[in-house]
Motif scaffolding. Structure first.
Motif, short mmCIF file in Angstrom:
data_model
loop_
_atom_site.label_atom_id
_atom_site.label_comp_id
_atom_site.label_asym_id
_atom_site.label_seq_id
_atom_site.Cartn_x
_atom_site.Cartn_y
_atom_site.Cartn_z
N THR A 96 0.84 -1.20 0.00
CA THR A 96 0.00 0.00 0.00
C THR A 96 0.87 1.25 0.00
O THR A 96 0.62 2.19 -0.77
CB THR A 96 -0.93 0.02 1.24
N VAL A 97 1.89 1.25 0.82
CA VAL A 97 2.83 2.38 0.86
C VAL A 97 3.55 2.53 -0.47
O VAL A 97 3.70 3.65 -0.99
CB VAL A 97 3.85 2.20 2.01
N VAL A 98 3.98 1.42 -1.05
CA VAL A 98 4.67 1.46 -2.35
C VAL A 98 3.75 2.06 -3.42
O VAL A 98 4.18 2.89 -4.24
CB VAL A 98 5.12 0.05 -2.76
N LEU A 99 2.48 1.64 -3.44
CA LEU A 99 1.54 2.15 -4.44
C LEU A 99 1.29 3.64 -4.26
O LEU A 99 1.23 4.39 -5.25
CB LEU A 99 0.22 1.38 -4.35
N ILE A 100 1.17 4.08 -3.02
CA ILE A 100 0.96 5.51 -2.77
C ILE A 100 2.16 6.33 -3.23
O ILE A 100 2.00 7.33 -3.95
CB ILE A 100 0.68 5.75 -1.27
N ILE A 101 3.35 5.91 -2.84
CA ILE A 101 4.56 6.64 -3.22
C ILE A 101 4.75 6.60 -4.73
O ILE A 101 5.07 7.61 -5.36
CB ILE A 101 5.79 6.06 -2.50
N GLY A 102 4.54 5.42 -5.33
CA GLY A 102 4.68 5.30 -6.78
C GLY A 102 3.69 6.18 -7.53
O GLY A 102 4.03 6.79 -8.55
N SER A 103 2.46 6.27 -7.03
CA SER A 103 1.45 7.11 -7.68
C SER A 103 1.82 8.58 -7.58
O SER A 103 1.63 9.35 -8.54
CB SER A 103 0.08 6.86 -7.03
N ILE A 104 2.34 8.99 -6.43
CA ILE A 104 2.78 10.38 -6.26
C ILE A 104 3.89 10.71 -7.26
O ILE A 104 3.88 11.78 -7.89
CB ILE A 104 3.25 10.63 -4.82
N LEU A 105 4.83 9.79 -7.42
CA LEU A 105 5.92 10.00 -8.36
C LEU A 105 5.40 10.08 -9.79
O LEU A 105 5.86 10.91 -10.59
CB LEU A 105 6.95 8.88 -8.23
N MET A 106 4.44 9.22 -10.15
CA MET A 106 3.88 9.25 -11.50
C MET A 106 3.13 10.55 -11.76
O MET A 106 3.23 11.12 -12.85
CB MET A 106 2.98 8.04 -11.73
N VAL A 107 2.37 11.00 -10.78
CA VAL A 107 1.67 12.28 -10.92
C VAL A 107 2.67 13.41 -11.09
O VAL A 107 2.49 14.32 -11.93
CB VAL A 107 0.76 12.54 -9.70
N PHE A 108 3.74 13.36 -10.31
CA PHE A 108 4.79 14.39 -10.41
C PHE A 108 5.43 14.39 -11.79
O PHE A 108 5.64 15.46 -12.39
CB PHE A 108 5.85 14.13 -9.33
N LEU A 109 5.71 13.20 -12.32
CA LEU A 109 6.32 13.12 -13.65
C LEU A 109 5.36 13.57 -14.75
O LEU A 109 5.77 14.25 -15.70
CB LEU A 109 6.78 11.68 -13.92
#
Length: 230
Positions: A96-109
């Motif tokens: 869950t933490v990985v998905l949240i952090i990964g989604s934030i990074l994708m939104v940022f990119l």
């Protein structure tokens, strides 16, 4: 769990029938025609969207039962409604933490190439925000959607692809279709695809769709909260 995924009780007939339901009939008759009718009736696209989600969940599960389970004399355990080990709760939290952090990074990119996070769904929640609408949206996004989507896209679809094409193609094939059905919310499609991969992996490791439901529901709840109160 490997032996569970090596075989599938369904053939191409069941796959094509259910994909026709999910990719053709539901988008045209439910998400387009009936959605327009409900929006005109309620004069509120949030209420109509949530009702459409409930109707879709019923159609998904009915279609899966009629096409894939009942004719083969199978039960819901065959599409992943199985218990999982308590020791996997640590992995659920971690993913869950990985998905949240990964989604934030994708939104940022994506923001670098001019792709924003707003879409018709987020605008609808923000426009009609109230305690009642937030509660209804929460139930829809964090409970109803994760349940029927995990049963169908992982319990049925991933197992079908996995049994024929192996782990990697099984994950990518089922996640690609999972991504397609979220059109036209184009700006979240990369996140949807990656989340599909993650949910498929938890199903692979546990033989249960419940871990995916938990991560899926938690992620949607956090996304809804940020959308509503950002």
């Amino acid at each position: 769990m490997l032996s569970f995924f090596k075989t599938s009780p369904w053939g191409k007939k069941e796959l094509f029938q259910l994909l026709f339901l999910v990719l053709v009939l539901i988008p045209f008759f439910i998400e387009y025609l009936f959605m327009n009718y409900l929006t005109d009736l309620f004069q509120n696209d949030l209420y109509s969207g949530i009702l459409i989600g409930l109707i879709m969940s019923i159609i998904f599960m009915t279609g899966l039962y009629v096409v894939a389970l009942r004719p083969k004399q199978l039960g819901w355990r065959d599409v992943g409604l199985n218990r999982f080990s308590r020791s996997y709760w640590g992995s659920i939290i971690g993913w869950t933490v990985v998905l949240i952090i990964g989604s934030i990074l994708m939104v940022f990119l994506m923001s670098f190439v001019g792709i924003g996070v707003d879409n018709s769904k987020t605008e609808s929640v923000q426009t009609h925000l109230s305690p009642l609408t937030f509660f209804i949206a929460f139930v829809s996004a964090s409970i109803i959607s994760p349940v029927y989507e995990e049963i169908f896209y992982r319990g049925f679809l991933y197992r079908w692809f996995r049994s024929r094409y192996g782990l990697a193609l099984g994950m990518m094939g089922s996640s690609f279709i999972f991504m397609l059905v979220h059109i036209p919310t184009y700006n979240v499609l990369p996140i949807t695809f990656v989340s599909g991969l993650l949910f498929s992996w938890t199903y692979e490791k546990t033989g249960s769709v419940f871990p995916g439901m938990i991560i899926h529901g938690t992620f949607n709840a956090i996304a809804l909260f940020l959308t509503a109160f950002a």
